[in-house]
Design a protein around this motif. Structure first.
Motif, PDB file in Angstrom:
ATOM      1  N   SER A   1      -1.604  54.295  -1.464  1.00  0.00           N
ATOM      2  CA  SER A   1      -2.140  53.892  -0.203  1.00  0.00           C
ATOM      3  C   SER A   1      -2.266  52.297  -0.334  1.00  0.00           C
ATOM      4  CB  SER A   1      -3.507  54.531   0.230  1.00  0.00           C
ATOM      5  OG  SER A   1      -4.535  54.381  -0.681  1.00  0.00           O
ATOM      6  N   PHE A   2      -2.154  51.534   0.599  1.00  0.00           N
ATOM      7  CA  PHE A   2      -2.735  49.927   0.677  1.00  0.00           C
ATOM      8  C   PHE A   2      -3.212  49.792   1.686  1.00  0.00           C
ATOM      9  CE2 PHE A   2       1.204  50.095   3.117  1.00  0.00           C
ATOM     10  CZ  PHE A   2       0.802  48.758   4.026  1.00  0.00           C
ATOM     11  N   SER A   3      -4.072  48.519   1.492  1.00  0.00           N
ATOM     12  CA  SER A   3      -4.659  47.927   2.592  1.00  0.00           C
ATOM     13  C   SER A   3      -4.267  46.418   2.389  1.00  0.00           C
ATOM     14  CB  SER A   3      -6.060  47.953   2.802  1.00  0.00           C
ATOM     15  OG  SER A   3      -6.905  47.504   1.909  1.00  0.00           O
ATOM     16  N   ALA A   4      -4.216  45.556   3.519  1.00  0.00           N
ATOM     17  CA  ALA A   4      -3.811  44.265   3.429  1.00  0.00           C
ATOM     18  C   ALA A   4      -4.765  43.418   4.436  1.00  0.00           C
ATOM     19  CB  ALA A   4      -2.457  43.907   3.731  1.00  0.00           C
ATOM     20  N   LYS A   5      -5.343  42.286   4.004  1.00  0.00           N
ATOM     21  CA  LYS A   5      -6.165  41.682   4.892  1.00  0.00           C
ATOM     22  C   LYS A   5      -5.925  39.946   4.588  1.00  0.00           C
ATOM     23  CE  LYS A   5     -10.323  41.642   2.330  1.00  0.00           C
ATOM     24  NZ  LYS A   5     -11.849  41.997   2.376  1.00  0.00           N
ATOM     25  N   ALA A   6      -6.311  39.178   5.755  1.00  0.00           N
ATOM     26  CA  ALA A   6      -6.059  37.809   5.438  1.00  0.00           C
ATOM     27  C   ALA A   6      -7.418  37.113   5.691  1.00  0.00           C
ATOM     28  CB  ALA A   6      -5.315  37.308   6.856  1.00  0.00           C
ATOM     29  N   ASP A   7      -7.555  36.032   4.900  1.00  0.00           N
ATOM     30  CA  ASP A   7      -9.058  35.401   4.697  1.00  0.00           C
ATOM     31  C   ASP A   7      -9.051  34.366   5.832  1.00  0.00           C
ATOM     32  OD1 ASP A   7      -7.099  33.408   4.106  1.00  0.00           O
ATOM     33  OD2 ASP A   7      -8.470  32.818   2.518  1.00  0.00           O
ATOM     34  N   LYS A   8      -8.297  34.239   6.864  1.00  0.00           N
ATOM     35  CA  LYS A   8      -8.549  33.503   8.022  1.00  0.00           C
ATOM     36  C   LYS A   8      -8.553  33.945   9.283  1.00  0.00           C
ATOM     37  CE  LYS A   8      -8.581  29.706   5.270  1.00  0.00           C
ATOM     38  NZ  LYS A   8      -9.704  29.301   4.361  1.00  0.00           N
ATOM     39  N   PRO A   9      -9.324  33.681  10.245  1.00  0.00           N
ATOM     40  CA  PRO A   9      -9.317  34.698  11.468  1.00  0.00           C
ATOM     41  C   PRO A   9      -7.997  34.121  12.340  1.00  0.00           C
ATOM     42  CG  PRO A   9     -10.908  32.416  11.574  1.00  0.00           C
ATOM     43  CD  PRO A   9     -10.494  32.655  10.168  1.00  0.00           C
TER      44      PRO A   9
ATOM     45  N   LEU B   1      -5.159  34.234  10.937  1.00  0.00           N
ATOM     46  CA  LEU B   1      -3.949  34.991  10.240  1.00  0.00           C
ATOM     47  C   LEU B   1      -3.964  36.509  10.710  1.00  0.00           C
ATOM     48  CD1 LEU B   1      -3.469  33.558   6.863  1.00  0.00           C
ATOM     49  CD2 LEU B   1      -2.051  33.399   8.816  1.00  0.00           C
ATOM     50  N   THR B   2      -3.049  37.221  11.039  1.00  0.00           N
ATOM     51  CA  THR B   2      -3.113  38.547  11.249  1.00  0.00           C
ATOM     52  C   THR B   2      -2.087  39.250  10.362  1.00  0.00           C
ATOM     53  OG1 THR B   2      -1.571  38.757  13.151  1.00  0.00           O
ATOM     54  CG2 THR B   2      -3.765  38.645  13.658  1.00  0.00           C
ATOM     55  N   VAL B   3      -2.185  40.627   9.802  1.00  0.00           N
ATOM     56  CA  VAL B   3      -1.336  40.989   8.906  1.00  0.00           C
ATOM     57  C   VAL B   3      -0.936  42.588   9.448  1.00  0.00           C
ATOM     58  CG1 VAL B   3      -0.852  42.026   6.561  1.00  0.00           C
ATOM     59  CG2 VAL B   3      -2.455  39.989   6.948  1.00  0.00           C
ATOM     60  N   THR B   4       0.328  42.687   9.690  1.00  0.00           N
ATOM     61  CA  THR B   4       0.691  44.145  10.217  1.00  0.00           C
ATOM     62  C   THR B   4       1.887  44.627   9.183  1.00  0.00           C
ATOM     63  OG1 THR B   4       2.238  43.129  11.654  1.00  0.00           O
ATOM     64  CG2 THR B   4       0.070  43.893  12.476  1.00  0.00           C
ATOM     65  N   PRO B   5       1.515  45.865   8.831  1.00  0.00           N
ATOM     66  CA  PRO B   5       0.635  46.902   9.094  1.00  0.00           C
ATOM     67  C   PRO B   5      -0.580  46.406   8.254  1.00  0.00           C
ATOM     68  CG  PRO B   5       2.262  48.059   7.645  1.00  0.00           C
ATOM     69  CD  PRO B   5       2.716  46.587   8.022  1.00  0.00           C
ATOM     70  N   ALA B   6      -1.862  46.874   8.540  1.00  0.00           N
ATOM     71  CA  ALA B   6      -3.123  46.243   7.884  1.00  0.00           C
ATOM     72  C   ALA B   6      -3.248  47.502   6.728  1.00  0.00           C
ATOM     73  CB  ALA B   6      -4.111  46.118   8.567  1.00  0.00           C
ATOM     74  N   SER B   7      -2.690  48.657   7.064  1.00  0.00           N
ATOM     75  CA  SER B   7      -3.038  49.845   5.748  1.00  0.00           C
ATOM     76  C   SER B   7      -1.661  50.569   5.952  1.00  0.00           C
ATOM     77  CB  SER B   7      -4.070  50.456   6.047  1.00  0.00           C
ATOM     78  OG  SER B   7      -4.258  50.738   7.278  1.00  0.00           O
ATOM     79  N   GLY B   8      -1.482  51.399   4.823  1.00  0.00           N
ATOM     80  CA  GLY B   8      -0.442  52.394   4.975  1.00  0.00           C
ATOM     81  C   GLY B   8      -0.229  53.027   3.609  1.00  0.00           C
ATOM     82  N   ILE B   9       1.027  53.511   3.596  1.00  0.00           N
ATOM     83  CA  ILE B   9       1.283  54.228   2.122  1.00  0.00           C
ATOM     84  C   ILE B   9       2.558  53.535   1.745  1.00  0.00           C
ATOM     85  CG2 ILE B   9       2.219  56.626   1.292  1.00  0.00           C
ATOM     86  CD1 ILE B   9      -0.642  56.694   2.142  1.00  0.00           C
ATOM     87  N   LEU B  10       2.621  53.261   0.459  1.00  0.00           N
ATOM     88  CA  LEU B  10       3.596  52.583  -0.270  1.00  0.00           C
ATOM     89  C   LEU B  10       4.350  53.407  -0.871  1.00  0.00           C
ATOM     90  CD1 LEU B  10       5.080  49.775  -1.243  1.00  0.00           C
ATOM     91  CD2 LEU B  10       3.543  49.564  -2.753  1.00  0.00           C
ATOM     92  N   GLY B  11       5.668  53.581  -0.638  1.00  0.00           N
ATOM     93  CA  GLY B  11       6.382  54.848  -1.317  1.00  0.00           C
ATOM     94  C   GLY B  11       7.902  54.131  -1.807  1.00  0.00           C
ATOM     95  N   ALA B  12       8.846  55.152  -1.634  1.00  0.00           N
ATOM     96  CA  ALA B  12      10.176  54.703  -2.331  1.00  0.00           C
ATOM     97  C   ALA B  12      10.930  53.677  -1.783  1.00  0.00           C
ATOM     98  CB  ALA B  12      10.744  56.184  -2.218  1.00  0.00           C
TER      99      ALA B  12
ATOM    100  N   THR C   1      -4.790  45.409  -1.332  1.00  0.00           N
ATOM    101  CA  THR C   1      -5.555  46.375  -2.282  1.00  0.00           C
ATOM    102  C   THR C   1      -4.711  47.605  -2.393  1.00  0.00           C
ATOM    103  OG1 THR C   1      -7.619  45.165  -1.744  1.00  0.00           O
ATOM    104  CG2 THR C   1      -7.486  47.480  -2.655  1.00  0.00           C
ATOM    105  N   TYR C   2      -4.403  48.140  -3.548  1.00  0.00           N
ATOM    106  CA  TYR C   2      -3.512  49.257  -3.473  1.00  0.00           C
ATOM    107  C   TYR C   2      -3.883  50.353  -4.627  1.00  0.00           C
ATOM    108  CZ  TYR C   2      -1.283  46.875  -7.222  1.00  0.00           C
ATOM    109  OH  TYR C   2      -0.568  46.026  -8.231  1.00  0.00           O
ATOM    110  N   GLY C   3      -3.645  51.617  -4.403  1.00  0.00           N
ATOM    111  CA  GLY C   3      -3.949  52.835  -5.345  1.00  0.00           C
ATOM    112  C   GLY C   3      -5.207  53.101  -5.558  1.00  0.00           C
ATOM    113  N   ALA C   4      -5.475  54.241  -6.270  1.00  0.00           N
ATOM    114  CA  ALA C   4      -6.891  54.745  -6.328  1.00  0.00           C
ATOM    115  C   ALA C   4      -7.633  53.952  -7.092  1.00  0.00           C
ATOM    116  CB  ALA C   4      -6.659  56.057  -7.150  1.00  0.00           C
TER     117      ALA C   4
END
Length: 75
Positions: free
Chosen positions: A15-23, A25-36, A62-65
């Protein structure tokens, strides 16, 4: 203003999540599964809210357990 970030493929999906440090900026997708196939993130800056001149922001991924963190500053 749009920039993409490619997260390369991993053998074991995590799993991963992504976020920006400025209001503005937007990141899509903000979370999900990183795979093959990897994942492409789209970072969008809202042009109407940017100041004249250079504007910088950071995307934190941020990613992984273990909660490993990586950052990228889009050019």
């Amino acid at each position: 203003v749009v920039q993409t970030i490619f997260l390369p493929a991993v053998q074991t999906p995590v799993s991963f999540s992504a976020k920006a440090d400025k209001p503005w900026l937007t990141v899509t997708p903000a979370s999900g599964i990183l795979g093959a196939d990897g994942v492409t993130l789209t970072v969008t800056a809202a042009p109407g809210t940017l100041n004249l001149g250079t504007n910088t922001g950071t995307v934190q991924i941020t990613y992984g357990a273990a909660g490993k963190v990586g950052s990228m500053v889009p050019p």
